[in-house]
Design a protein around this motif. Sequence first.
Motif, PDB file in Angstrom:
ATOM      1  N   UNK A  20      17.098 119.998  11.351  1.00 34.74           N
ATOM      2  CA  UNK A  20      16.707 120.371   9.900  1.00 34.74           C
ATOM      3  C   UNK A  20      16.346 118.859   9.409  1.00 34.74           C
ATOM      4  N   UNK A  21      17.543 118.108   9.275  1.00 38.37           N
ATOM      5  CA  UNK A  21      17.500 116.681   8.741  1.00 38.37           C
ATOM      6  C   UNK A  21      16.364 115.976   9.027  1.00 38.37           C
ATOM      7  N   UNK A  22      15.996 116.104  10.485  1.00 35.64           N
ATOM      8  CA  UNK A  22      14.684 115.279  10.806  1.00 35.64           C
ATOM      9  C   UNK A  22      13.505 115.882  10.572  1.00 35.64           C
ATOM     10  N   UNK A  23      13.135 117.349  10.262  1.00 32.07           N
ATOM     11  CA  UNK A  23      12.349 117.984  10.006  1.00 32.07           C
ATOM     12  C   UNK A  23      11.976 117.670   8.404  1.00 32.07           C
ATOM     13  N   UNK A  24      13.162 117.704   7.619  1.00 31.74           N
ATOM     14  CA  UNK A  24      12.839 117.469   6.129  1.00 31.74           C
ATOM     15  C   UNK A  24      12.466 116.141   5.930  1.00 31.74           C
ATOM     16  N   UNK A  25      12.734 115.051   6.520  1.00 25.49           N
ATOM     17  CA  UNK A  25      12.211 113.802   6.551  1.00 25.49           C
ATOM     18  C   UNK A  25      10.988 113.815   6.799  1.00 25.49           C
ATOM     19  N   UNK A  26      10.497 114.527   7.850  1.00 19.27           N
ATOM     20  CA  UNK A  26       9.260 114.430   8.450  1.00 19.27           C
ATOM     21  C   UNK A  26       8.062 115.279   7.537  1.00 19.27           C
ATOM     22  N   UNK A  27       8.578 115.999   6.518  1.00 15.54           N
ATOM     23  CA  UNK A  27       8.064 116.670   5.482  1.00 15.54           C
ATOM     24  C   UNK A  27       7.378 118.053   5.994  1.00 15.54           C
ATOM     25  N   UNK A  28       8.017 118.651   7.084  1.00 21.33           N
ATOM     26  CA  UNK A  28       7.412 119.701   7.561  1.00 21.33           C
ATOM     27  C   UNK A  28       8.512 121.105   7.074  1.00 21.33           C
ATOM     28  N   UNK A  29       9.723 120.792   6.694  1.00 23.91           N
ATOM     29  CA  UNK A  29      10.627 121.707   6.110  1.00 23.91           C
ATOM     30  C   UNK A  29      11.206 121.382   4.840  1.00 23.91           C
ATOM     31  N   UNK A  30      11.172 122.306   4.111  1.00 24.17           N
ATOM     32  CA  UNK A  30      11.852 121.876   2.762  1.00 24.17           C
ATOM     33  C   UNK A  30      13.060 122.940   2.447  1.00 24.17           C
ATOM     34  N   UNK A  31      13.819 122.280   1.400  1.00 23.65           N
ATOM     35  CA  UNK A  31      15.063 123.143   1.002  1.00 23.65           C
ATOM     36  C   UNK A  31      14.978 123.715  -0.326  1.00 23.65           C
ATOM     37  N   UNK A  32      15.285 124.897  -0.356  1.00 24.21           N
ATOM     38  CA  UNK A  32      15.349 125.605  -1.671  1.00 24.21           C
ATOM     39  C   UNK A  32      16.829 126.177  -1.877  1.00 24.21           C
ATOM     40  N   UNK A  33      16.997 126.254  -3.177  1.00 24.78           N
ATOM     41  CA  UNK A  33      18.606 126.967  -3.406  1.00 24.78           C
ATOM     42  C   UNK A  33      18.184 128.103  -4.269  1.00 24.78           C
ATOM     43  N   UNK A  34      19.065 128.969  -3.865  1.00 20.44           N
ATOM     44  CA  UNK A  34      18.940 130.346  -4.616  1.00 20.44           C
ATOM     45  C   UNK A  34      20.664 130.869  -4.564  1.00 20.44           C
ATOM     46  N   UNK A  35      20.938 131.237  -5.548  1.00 23.91           N
ATOM     47  CA  UNK A  35      22.308 132.067  -5.652  1.00 23.91           C
ATOM     48  C   UNK A  35      23.533 131.263  -5.286  1.00 23.91           C
ATOM     49  N   UNK A  36      23.312 129.916  -5.204  1.00 25.41           N
ATOM     50  CA  UNK A  36      24.356 128.975  -4.844  1.00 25.41           C
ATOM     51  C   UNK A  36      24.396 128.699  -3.038  1.00 25.41           C
ATOM     52  N   UNK A  37      23.204 129.249  -2.647  1.00 21.57           N
ATOM     53  CA  UNK A  37      22.916 128.884  -1.163  1.00 21.57           C
ATOM     54  C   UNK A  37      21.893 128.073  -0.998  1.00 21.57           C
ATOM     55  N   UNK A  38      21.707 127.246   0.116  1.00 16.04           N
ATOM     56  CA  UNK A  38      20.524 126.449   0.558  1.00 16.04           C
ATOM     57  C   UNK A  38      19.854 127.355   1.627  1.00 16.04           C
ATOM     58  N   UNK A  39      18.390 127.425   1.394  1.00 12.98           N
ATOM     59  CA  UNK A  39      17.508 128.010   2.139  1.00 12.98           C
ATOM     60  C   UNK A  39      16.747 127.109   2.808  1.00 12.98           C
TER      61      UNK A  39
END
Length: 314
Positions: free
Chosen positions: A289-308
């Motif tokens: 996930x860390x690698x894919x986030x750096x490449x811009x193909x995965x994003x992180x969203x927060x909801x009710x205190x959780x990371x999605x």
Amino acid sequence: MATSEKKRYLFGPVPSRRLGRSLGVDVVPKKTCTYNCVYCQLGPTTFQTLQREEYVPVEEVMAEISEYLAGGGEADYITFSGSGEPTLHSKLGEMIAQTKRLTKIPVAVLTCGALLSDPQVRADLRAADVVLPSLDAALPITFHALNRPHGKLHLAEIIAGLKKFREEYSGQIWLEIMLVKGRNDGAEEIALLRKAIAEIAPDKVHLNTVVRPPLEPEAHPLSEEEMCAICDSLGPPAEVIAAPSRPSHYAVDHELVPQLLAVLNQHPLTLSEIGEYLHCQHEIIWWLLHALIEEGVVEVRSHVGKKFYVAAAP
């Protein structure tokens, strides 16, 4: 077994709170739907319609299902669902019937239920083992505020369609109610929903709330205590949907990235849920996930205190 390569129409099997390991079949373009629900985890509806068409080729969908099964693919259910409203596909009944001829895996259909007033839609669904329609409101004002339906849809006709389908259909109907804080959780709404449920007579009523990042940030979930109180008020056959069971073992294979991207394109998932889907240690998933986030193909969203984690828009 998950799909070994990215498919155009299949995704998963994904962990489902209602259907175990569910192999998804996506038969309409992304966010082609009759509704534009405030809580939708897939973003805004881009094509709101009531028109039934062959949005994707039946032959291509069935070829992917056949290939998956021929390769030893397994699932608890084959589920027509995905990124829009599957009953908008004019040949849904044909695809269900063909799938039933290919396998003994039960077939499910996830639908908002908006088109069940159409006799042809009801006929198309009869071969499915389980149909999971939604009914989030029994008051028209709530229905329009929460589901934001196509302008030609009327709640009374939708409820009548659900009742008619129950009369005609011998399989299982599992009705889902998505509860949103301050929207459809009031006493009057719940009382009217209880009346509608009694008239529809589903085999199960699944109570859900906003557990994944919604389209509208103000769509908030109910607490566990609030969900249980509404469940008690509705009575049998209502139940609060439980989290999926955790697998007893993990494995690692070389197809993690395409599998991960395929599922995140359909469902925002937590780190734990991704681990359950891929049967892989969380440390490995986190690194990917860390690698894919750096490449811009995965994003992180927060909801009710959780990371999605979700696939980034192209």
